[in-house]
Motif scaffolding. Structure first.
Motif, PDB file in Angstrom:
ATOM      1  N   LYS A  13      94.355  72.645  64.989  1.00 60.47           N
ATOM      2  CA  LYS A  13      94.733  71.876  66.177  1.00 60.47           C
ATOM      3  C   LYS A  13      95.019  72.839  67.323  1.00 60.47           C
ATOM      4  N   VAL A  14      94.448  72.545  68.502  1.00 59.65           N
ATOM      5  CA  VAL A  14      94.573  73.443  69.652  1.00 59.65           C
ATOM      6  C   VAL A  14      95.224  72.712  70.829  1.00 59.65           C
ATOM      7  N   PRO A  15      95.841  73.464  71.770  1.00 58.73           N
ATOM      8  CA  PRO A  15      96.603  72.842  72.859  1.00 58.73           C
ATOM      9  C   PRO A  15      95.739  72.384  74.034  1.00 58.73           C
ATOM     10  N   GLU A  16      94.891  71.408  73.772  1.00 57.10           N
ATOM     11  CA  GLU A  16      94.119  70.749  74.834  1.00 57.10           C
ATOM     12  C   GLU A  16      93.827  69.329  74.385  1.00 57.10           C
ATOM     13  N   THR A  17      93.413  68.468  75.332  1.00 54.94           N
ATOM     14  CA  THR A  17      93.267  67.051  75.002  1.00 54.94           C
ATOM     15  C   THR A  17      91.912  66.454  75.355  1.00 54.94           C
ATOM     16  N   LEU A  18      90.982  67.232  75.897  1.00 56.07           N
ATOM     17  CA  LEU A  18      89.740  66.653  76.400  1.00 56.07           C
ATOM     18  C   LEU A  18      88.773  66.225  75.299  1.00 56.07           C
ATOM     19  N   ALA A  19      88.583  67.064  74.284  1.00 51.35           N
ATOM     20  CA  ALA A  19      87.613  66.761  73.231  1.00 51.35           C
ATOM     21  C   ALA A  19      87.786  67.775  72.108  1.00 51.35           C
ATOM     22  N   HIS A  20      87.083  67.542  71.016  1.00 52.85           N
ATOM     23  CA  HIS A  20      87.045  68.492  69.910  1.00 52.85           C
ATOM     24  C   HIS A  20      85.849  69.431  70.094  1.00 52.85           C
ATOM     25  N   LEU A  21      85.936  70.606  69.478  1.00 54.63           N
ATOM     26  CA  LEU A  21      84.845  71.578  69.501  1.00 54.63           C
ATOM     27  C   LEU A  21      84.552  72.013  68.071  1.00 54.63           C
ATOM     28  N   HIS A  22      83.276  71.979  67.684  1.00 52.17           N
ATOM     29  CA  HIS A  22      82.865  72.347  66.327  1.00 52.17           C
ATOM     30  C   HIS A  22      81.978  73.592  66.352  1.00 52.17           C
ATOM     31  N   TYR A  23      82.181  74.467  65.379  1.00 53.38           N
ATOM     32  CA  TYR A  23      81.263  75.572  65.116  1.00 53.38           C
ATOM     33  C   TYR A  23      80.731  75.422  63.694  1.00 53.38           C
ATOM     34  N   ASN A  47     101.149  76.445  73.590  1.00 54.35           N
ATOM     35  CA  ASN A  47     101.251  77.872  73.284  1.00 54.35           C
ATOM     36  C   ASN A  47     101.247  78.174  71.785  1.00 54.35           C
ATOM     37  N   THR A  48     100.478  77.405  71.043  1.00 59.85           N
ATOM     38  CA  THR A  48     100.376  77.672  69.606  1.00 59.85           C
ATOM     39  C   THR A  48      99.108  77.035  69.072  1.00 59.85           C
ATOM     40  N   LEU A  49      98.739  77.387  67.853  1.00 57.16           N
ATOM     41  CA  LEU A  49      97.649  76.758  67.121  1.00 57.16           C
ATOM     42  C   LEU A  49      98.202  76.307  65.784  1.00 57.16           C
ATOM     43  N   VAL A  50      97.750  75.137  65.334  1.00 53.30           N
ATOM     44  CA  VAL A  50      98.291  74.583  64.092  1.00 53.30           C
ATOM     45  C   VAL A  50      97.144  74.336  63.112  1.00 53.30           C
ATOM     46  N   PRO A  51      97.019  75.169  62.068  1.00 55.89           N
ATOM     47  CA  PRO A  51      95.943  74.960  61.102  1.00 55.89           C
ATOM     48  C   PRO A  51      96.232  73.777  60.195  1.00 55.89           C
ATOM     49  N   GLU A  52      95.161  73.054  59.820  1.00 54.71           N
ATOM     50  CA  GLU A  52      95.340  72.059  58.765  1.00 54.71           C
ATOM     51  C   GLU A  52      95.652  72.817  57.479  1.00 54.71           C
ATOM     52  N   PRO A  53      96.607  72.335  56.710  1.00 54.95           N
ATOM     53  CA  PRO A  53      97.139  73.127  55.599  1.00 54.95           C
ATOM     54  C   PRO A  53      96.230  73.264  54.394  1.00 54.95           C
ATOM     55  N   GLU A  54      95.130  72.518  54.353  1.00 52.11           N
ATOM     56  CA  GLU A  54      94.257  72.577  53.186  1.00 52.11           C
ATOM     57  C   GLU A  54      92.816  72.848  53.590  1.00 52.11           C
ATOM     58  N   ILE A  55      92.108  73.586  52.738  1.00 54.82           N
ATOM     59  CA  ILE A  55      90.679  73.781  52.870  1.00 54.82           C
ATOM     60  C   ILE A  55      90.030  73.214  51.605  1.00 54.82           C
ATOM     61  N   LEU A 112      86.461  73.369  62.829  1.00 53.44           N
ATOM     62  CA  LEU A 112      86.740  72.362  63.837  1.00 53.44           C
ATOM     63  C   LEU A 112      87.968  72.761  64.647  1.00 53.44           C
ATOM     64  N   LEU A 113      87.817  72.794  65.961  1.00 51.94           N
ATOM     65  CA  LEU A 113      88.944  72.992  66.864  1.00 51.94           C
ATOM     66  C   LEU A 113      89.315  71.623  67.400  1.00 51.94           C
ATOM     67  N   ARG A 114      90.410  71.102  66.898  1.00 54.47           N
ATOM     68  CA  ARG A 114      90.772  69.715  67.168  1.00 54.47           C
ATOM     69  C   ARG A 114      91.762  69.628  68.317  1.00 54.47           C
ATOM     70  N   ARG A 115      91.483  68.717  69.242  1.00 58.58           N
ATOM     71  CA  ARG A 115      92.414  68.547  70.351  1.00 58.58           C
ATOM     72  C   ARG A 115      93.738  67.991  69.835  1.00 58.58           C
ATOM     73  N   ALA A 116      94.793  68.247  70.580  1.00 57.64           N
ATOM     74  CA  ALA A 116      96.134  67.986  70.065  1.00 57.64           C
ATOM     75  C   ALA A 116      96.517  66.509  70.070  1.00 57.64           C
ATOM     76  N   THR A 117      96.028  65.746  71.075  1.00 55.31           N
ATOM     77  CA  THR A 117      96.401  64.345  71.184  1.00 55.31           C
ATOM     78  C   THR A 117      95.474  63.672  72.182  1.00 55.31           C
ATOM     79  N   ASP A 118      95.591  62.359  72.338  1.00 54.68           N
ATOM     80  CA  ASP A 118      94.814  61.664  73.362  1.00 54.68           C
ATOM     81  C   ASP A 118      95.364  62.008  74.741  1.00 54.68           C
TER      82      ASP A 118
END
Length: 351
Positions: free
Chosen positions: A218-228, A187-195, A170-176
């Motif tokens: 977590k990725v630096p955009e706010t429009l929506a989440h993207l799943h693979y 300018n960064t990506l923040v992984p959730e700390p647990e799998i 899951l590529l999660r948007r950063a905020t609303d």
């Protein structure tokens, strides 16, 4: 249907989700919006006033400041709770859990959103997966946006007898979007700390049989989440069969890069062109031309609008809790009709 026979619904919390729930309730033939409660006295509640929604203060101490700001209040949350059959709590994370004590004291049916724990209600809801188990319950929790999309898509495969296990990134948007000036990341990506990330276990709170593991960043955009997603099927299947499985869900919209819908922003722009309020994408928007199958392995990607995807689920949960509609398919169809779900496929000529 007379107004007296309609389900009386209140919304506590008029934020990103609350305002969309209120609009969706107001659009239903079998429901009436009794009012919305909040603690704000800014532009957000002014928008509710413009729609002639009955306004209430969520707490006693906020009533005076809200009236001083010019709001014509109908009372406090206590007054609203006395005039509803169901209260939908859309307050910020952890606030709703405290409100539950009030709802229980008043013996009210209530719905929480996915920010709260499953244990608070003992039931988690996605309409296409477990509508029947919510009928006549006192409460339920509509799971988070990402969990909703996970359950919708995997349930479609499960119903077709094709799902063995699923692994998702899951590529999660950063905020609303409306809060992007207050925080988020750059300018960064923040992984959730647990799998696994919490969405996989959360999906299992709806359907314990799902063999699913999720990872999120977590990725630096706010429009929506993207799943693979990578899914092992129960057997070899064709691409056409898999698309038919997804197409069987009215809340999965098949889109194509070939139509110019090659990115999140293009899909959101299409929602605006369709006249959706707030550019709402209620469906999971799944790329049909990107989907690939190799033997018994399936690979696909889709978009999740975290502000909108849970709205139809909330409407169906209202019907289930009140027992007004025992048939999931009829409730889903009524909600879809009122919210215009199905427009995406029709507008692309794939209805």
């Amino acid at each position: 249907m007379t107004e007296r026979s309609r389900i009386r619904v209140g919304v506590n919390g008029y934020g990103v989700i609350g305002k969309r729930v209120a609009d969706a309730v107001a659009a239903q033939d079998d429901m009436v919006l009794s009012g919305v409660a909040d603690i704000t006295a800014d532009w957000r509640l002014k928008m509710a006033a413009r729609k002639d929604y009955a306004l209430y203060a969520s707490t006693e101490d906020r009533a005076a400041p809200m009236r001083e700001a010019g709001f014509d209040l109908n009372g406090t949350l206590d007054d609203l709770l006395g005039a509803v059959d169901v209260i939908v709590d859309c307050t910020p994370k952890k606030v709703a859990a405290k409100n539950v004590e009030i709802y229980r004291q008043k013996d009210l049916r209530f719905i929480l959103q996915g920010g709260e724990k499953h244990e608070v209600t003992g039931h988690s809801f996605v309409a296409e997966a477990n509508y029947e188990s919510a009928i006549d319950r006192k409460c339920t929790r509509v799971v988070s946006c990402n969990t909703t999309s996970t359950v919708r898509t995997l349930t479609a495969l499960k119903r077709a007898g094709l799902l063995r296990r699923a692994r998702g990134t899951l590529l999660r948007r950063a905020t609303d979007p409306w809060e992007s000036h207050l925080g988020g990341i750059m300018n960064t990506l923040v992984p959730e700390p647990e799998i696994p990330s919490h969405q996989g276990p959360d999906a299992q709170s709806v359907d314990p049989e799902l063999d699913v593991v999720t990872m999120a960043v977590k990725v630096p955009e706010t429009l929506a989440h993207l799943h693979y997603w990578s899914v092992q099927l129960t057997r070899e299947a064709s691409k056409a069969e898999l698309l038919d499985a997804f197409r069987a869900s009215s809340r999965i919209a098949l889109i194509e890069i070939g139509d110019g819908l090659s990115a999140i922003n293009a899909v959101k722009e299409m929602m605006a062109d369709l006249g959706r309020p707030h550019d709402n994408l209620y469906e999971v928007a799944l790329w049909a031309d990107m989907l690939m199958v190799q033997g018994d392995e399936l690979f696909y990607a889709y978009i999740v609008d975290n502000q909108a995807i849970v709205i139809p689920e909330t409407i169906d949960a209202i019907r289930a809790l009140t027992g007004r509609e025992h048939d999931a398919a009829r409730s889903i169809a009524a909600t879809n009709r009122a919210l215009g779900i199905g427009m995406v496929a029709d507008s692309l000529g794939r209805g």
